[in-house]
Motif scaffolding. Structure first.
Motif, PDB file in Angstrom:
ATOM      1  N   PRO A  90       0.829  -1.210   0.000  1.00 51.60           N
ATOM      2  CA  PRO A  90       0.000   0.000   0.000  1.00 51.60           C
ATOM      3  C   PRO A  90       0.862   1.258   0.000  1.00 51.60           C
ATOM      4  O   PRO A  90       1.961   1.277   0.557  1.00 51.60           O
ATOM      5  N   THR A  91       0.367   2.304  -0.622  1.00 47.95           N
ATOM      6  CA  THR A  91       1.116   3.551  -0.726  1.00 47.95           C
ATOM      7  C   THR A  91       0.603   4.575   0.277  1.00 47.95           C
ATOM      8  O   THR A  91      -0.586   4.616   0.592  1.00 47.95           O
ATOM      9  N   SER A  92       1.502   5.417   0.747  1.00 47.88           N
ATOM     10  CA  SER A  92       1.136   6.473   1.679  1.00 47.88           C
ATOM     11  C   SER A  92       0.533   7.652   0.907  1.00 47.88           C
ATOM     12  O   SER A  92       0.542   7.682  -0.321  1.00 47.88           O
ATOM     13  N   VAL A 128      -4.983   7.504 -14.360  1.00 51.78           N
ATOM     14  CA  VAL A 128      -4.157   7.070 -13.242  1.00 51.78           C
ATOM     15  C   VAL A 128      -4.880   7.188 -11.909  1.00 51.78           C
ATOM     16  O   VAL A 128      -4.419   6.672 -10.892  1.00 51.78           O
ATOM     17  N   VAL A 129      -6.043   7.846 -11.898  1.00 51.64           N
ATOM     18  CA  VAL A 129      -6.709   8.191 -10.639  1.00 51.64           C
ATOM     19  C   VAL A 129      -7.171   6.949  -9.876  1.00 51.64           C
ATOM     20  O   VAL A 129      -6.893   6.802  -8.674  1.00 51.64           O
ATOM     21  N   LEU A 130      -7.897   6.054 -10.527  1.00 55.44           N
ATOM     22  CA  LEU A 130      -8.429   4.889  -9.821  1.00 55.44           C
ATOM     23  C   LEU A 130      -7.333   3.940  -9.326  1.00 55.44           C
ATOM     24  O   LEU A 130      -7.407   3.474  -8.187  1.00 55.44           O
ATOM     25  N   PRO A 131      -6.308   3.612 -10.132  1.00 51.20           N
ATOM     26  CA  PRO A 131      -5.226   2.786  -9.576  1.00 51.20           C
ATOM     27  C   PRO A 131      -4.553   3.404  -8.367  1.00 51.20           C
ATOM     28  O   PRO A 131      -4.204   2.707  -7.420  1.00 51.20           O
ATOM     29  N   LEU A 132      -4.391   4.730  -8.373  1.00 45.62           N
ATOM     30  CA  LEU A 132      -3.770   5.387  -7.222  1.00 45.62           C
ATOM     31  C   LEU A 132      -4.652   5.278  -5.988  1.00 45.62           C
ATOM     32  O   LEU A 132      -4.183   4.924  -4.902  1.00 45.62           O
ATOM     33  N   GLU A 133      -5.939   5.588  -6.145  1.00 47.12           N
ATOM     34  CA  GLU A 133      -6.863   5.514  -5.010  1.00 47.12           C
ATOM     35  C   GLU A 133      -7.021   4.075  -4.526  1.00 47.12           C
ATOM     36  O   GLU A 133      -7.101   3.821  -3.317  1.00 47.12           O
ATOM     37  N   ASN A 134      -7.053   3.128  -5.443  1.00 42.30           N
ATOM     38  CA  ASN A 134      -7.205   1.718  -5.071  1.00 42.30           C
ATOM     39  C   ASN A 134      -6.024   1.190  -4.285  1.00 42.30           C
ATOM     40  O   ASN A 134      -6.162   0.225  -3.522  1.00 42.30           O
ATOM     41  N   ASN A 135      -4.850   1.794  -4.472  1.00 37.56           N
ATOM     42  CA  ASN A 135      -3.640   1.271  -3.838  1.00 37.56           C
ATOM     43  C   ASN A 135      -3.185   2.067  -2.619  1.00 37.56           C
ATOM     44  O   ASN A 135      -2.095   1.840  -2.114  1.00 37.56           O
TER      45      ASN A 135
END
Length: 509
Positions: free
Chosen positions: A100-102, A311-318
Motif C-alpha cells: 500500500p502507498t502512503s 491514473v486516478v483509480l489505480p492510485l486511489e485503489n492502492n
C-alpha cells in the motif's frame, strides 16, 4: 497524464463463463511480466504496511473478480445481497494490498502521472488562445478535469458498494455502470468497456508518438548547431535502441529508468524556467485573446496536458488510507492544484517570453548556441526517451494477452509477444514520421482520446450510475453532467477538426 499510467489487465469475460462472487480480490499492486496475465492468480497476502511502495501501479484482476461484474447482467439486486448489506459495505476495508502507498507516495505518483511533454507544450497552447484566455482557460480546464476525476472515483465507490467489490478500474467502472443501469442500456455494457479500453490504447499510442517526435526534434535542435540532418534520420536512429529498451518485460527492472527520467525532467523544467523568467517583455507584446479558429487547438493541447484521469483509480485503489484521496484538502485536489499552477505558469511565461515564435515544446525555443540550453534539450530528450517504456507498457498490456492466447507453447507465446512489441514500437515510429509538427500531434491526441476519457466518459458514467439513486435537488447533477458532456463533445469535434486541418496544411507546405 503522462509519466505514470494505469497498467491494466483488461480481460473480457467469455460468454457462458461461471459467475460467482468473492469477498476479496487479488493484490491491486503487483509487478510482473506480461506472462503473468495468462495464468491463474494465487491467494493474496495480507497487507504489508511497512513495505516501500512500488514505482508503477498495476491493476491485476483474477477471472473470479471480473466474473462478479457480469453477475449484474440480467439479474436483480437480490443477487448482490440485501440493501442493508450494500449500504454498510465499505470497499476500502476489503482491499488486500501487498504494497500500500502512503498519502505522500500517492501525491508523487499523481504529479508524475500528469507532468510530462504536455507541460512543455503549454506556451504553444497559450499562443492559440491568447495570454489571458489561456491564463483563465487553463485554470477552468484544470477545475473541470479535477471534478471529472472526482466523479469517476465517486462512481467507482457507488458501484463497488452495489456489487460488493473492493475496487474497480476505469473500464470496469464503465462496464458495471451500464450493467446496473437502465435495462435498455445493459446490452451495451461490453461495448462501453471496449470503448474505454480502445481510447486508453489510442491515448497511450499517441503519447508514444509524441515522445518519439519530441526526442528527435530536441536532438536535431542540438545537432543543427554542428550538422544539419533531416528529423527523419534521427527518428530512424532512435528506432533500434527504442525497440531494445522495450523488449524488457518486467517493470521492476525499469524502476531505475523511471527514477532517472523523473530526476532529469525536474532538472530540465527548472532550467527552462530560469530562461523563461529572464528579461520578460511587457504583456502588451503578445495577444491577449486569439482568434476563434485557433481556440480548438488550445483545447486539444490543454486537455492533453491535463489528461491524468486514467491514473486516478489505480492510485486511489492502492492507498493505505484511501479516505484521504478525495475531499477539499485531499491528495487529488492538492496534486491537481500543483499541476494546474505549473501548467499555467509555464504557459503564461513561456508565451510572454517568446510570443508568436513559440514552438511545440518550449525547449526548442531556448538559445541554440548556449551550452546550458543545449544541456536542457539533451536532458529532456533522455528523460522522455526513458519514459517511453512506461507509456508503451499500457498498449502492450492491452493487446498482448489476446495475441498470446492464439498460441499453445510457451516458446511460441513468448516469440509472439516479442514480435508484438517490435511491431508496436515500429508503428509509433511510422506515425511520428508522418506528422512533423509536434504541436499538431499533441493537439490531435488531446482532442481525440484525452477529451473522450477526461470529459466525455465521466459524465456519461455518472448519469448512468446514479440513474436509480437520483440526481439531487432539481436534478442538478444531471444538468451539470450535460454541460460537461457538451463541452467535451464540442472540444472533441472542433479540436480534432482543427488539428487535422493544421497537420494537412503543414504537409502541403
Amino acid at each position: 497524464m503522462e509519466d505514470l499510467t494505469p497498467l491494466t489487465n483488461l480481460q473480457q469475460i467469455p460468454e457462458g463463463a461461471p459467475r460467482k462472487k468473492m469477498s476479496e480480490r487479488q493484490p491491486l499492486l503487483l509487478q510482473s511480466d506480461a506472462s503473468d496475465y495468462e495464468g491463474s492468480r494465487g491467494s493474496s497476502a495480507r497487507p504489508i504496511r511497512n513495505s516501500p511502495p512500488d514505482n508503477t501501479l498495476v491493476n491485476v484482476h483474477s477471472e473470479d473478480s471480473l466474473a462478479v461484474h457480469a453477475a449484474a447482467s440480467g439479474s436483480g439486486d437480490d443477487e448482490h445481497g440485501s440493501a442493508a448489506d450494500k449500504a454498510s459495505y465499505n470497499p476500502t476495508l476489503h482491499r488486500t494490498l501487498e504494497h500500500p502507498t502512503s498519502n505522500f507516495d500517492t501525491l508523487i505518483h499523481l504529479l508524475k502521472g500528469n507532468i510530462g511533454t504536455g507541460i512543455l507544450a503549454m506556451p504553444d497552447a497559450f499562443k492559440n488562445a491568447g495570454l489571458y484566455v489561456g491564463l483563465f482557460g487553463t485554470m477552468i480546464m484544470g477545475a473541470i478535469c479535477t471534478h471529472c476525476m472526482h466523479m469517476l472515483v465517486n462512481c467507482s465507490h457507488e458501484l463497488c458498494r452495489r456489487l460488493q467489490q473492493p475496487a474497480l478500474d476505469f473500464s470496469e467502472v464503465a462496464y458495471c455502470s451500464f450493467e446496473t443501469g437502465p435495462l435498455g442500456l445493459r446490452r451495451y455494457s461490453q461495448l462501453a468497456r471496449r470503448i474505454v479500453t480502445t481510447f486508453l490504447f489510442i491515448t497511450q499510442i499517441g503519447f508514444c508518438c509524441v515522445y518519439f517526435l519530441f526526442v528527435a526534434l530536441n536532438i536535431k535542435d542540438v545537432m543543427d548547431h554542428y550538422y544539419k540532418i533531416n528529423v527523419h534520420i534521427y527518428l530512424l536512429l532512435m528506432l533500434v535502441p527504442m525497440i531494445l529498451l522495450n523488449l524488457v518485460r518486467n517493470l521492476k527492472y525499469l524502476t531505475p529508468v523511471s527514477l532517472i527520467a523523473a530526476i532529469l525532467t525536474v532538472a530540465g523544467l527548472a532550467i527552462s524556467f530560469s530562461y523563461m523568467l529572464h528579461d520578460l517583455p511587457d504583456v502588451h507584446t503578445v495577444k491577449p485573446i486569439a482568434t476563434w479558429a485557433t481556440l480548438p487547438l488550445y483545447f486539444g493541447t490543454a486537455i492533453y496536458a491535463f489528461e491524468g484521469i486514467g491514473v486516478v483509480l489505480p492510485l486511489e485503489n492502492n492507498m493505505r488510507t484511501p479516505e484521504d484521496f478525495g475531499g477539499t484538502t485531499g491528495v487529488l485536489n492538492t496534486g491537481m492544484v500543483i499541476v494546474a499552477c505549473l501548467y499555467t505558469s509555464v504557459g503564461f511565461f513561456g508565451y510572454l517570453k517568446y510570443g508568436e515564435d513559440v514552438k511545440g515544446s518550449i525547449t526548442l525555443n531556448l538559445p541554440q548556441g548556449d551550452t546550458l540550453s543545449q544541456l536542457v534539450r539533451i536532458t529532456m530528450a533522455v528523460a522522455i526517451f526513458l519514459s517511453y517504456t512506461l507509456q508503451f507498457y499500457v498498449p502492450v498490456n492491452i493487446v498482448e494477452p489476446f495475441v498470446r492466447s492464439h498460441f499453445d507453447t510457451t516458446r511460441a507465446k513468448d516469440l509472439s509477444a516479442t514480435v508484438l512489441r517490435i511491431v508496436l514500437v515500429t508503428f509509433t515510429f511510422l506515425l511520428a514520421t508522418c506528422i512533423p509538427n509536434l504541436g499538431s500531434i499533441i493537439s490531435l491526441v488531446g482532442a481525440v482520446s484525452s477529451s473522450a476519457l477526461a470529459l466525455i466518459a465521466p459524465p456519461i458514467i455518472e448519469m448512468i450510475t446514479f440513474y436509480n439513486v437520483g440526481y439531487g435537488r432539481y436534478n442538478w447533477m444531471l444538468w451539470k453532467d450535460f454541460l460537461i458532456l457538451i463541452f467535451g463533445l464540442g472540444g472533441f469535434v472542433f479540436g480534432t477538426w482543427a488539428s487535422l486541418a493544421q497537420i494537412l496544411n503543414d504537409r502541403t507546405h
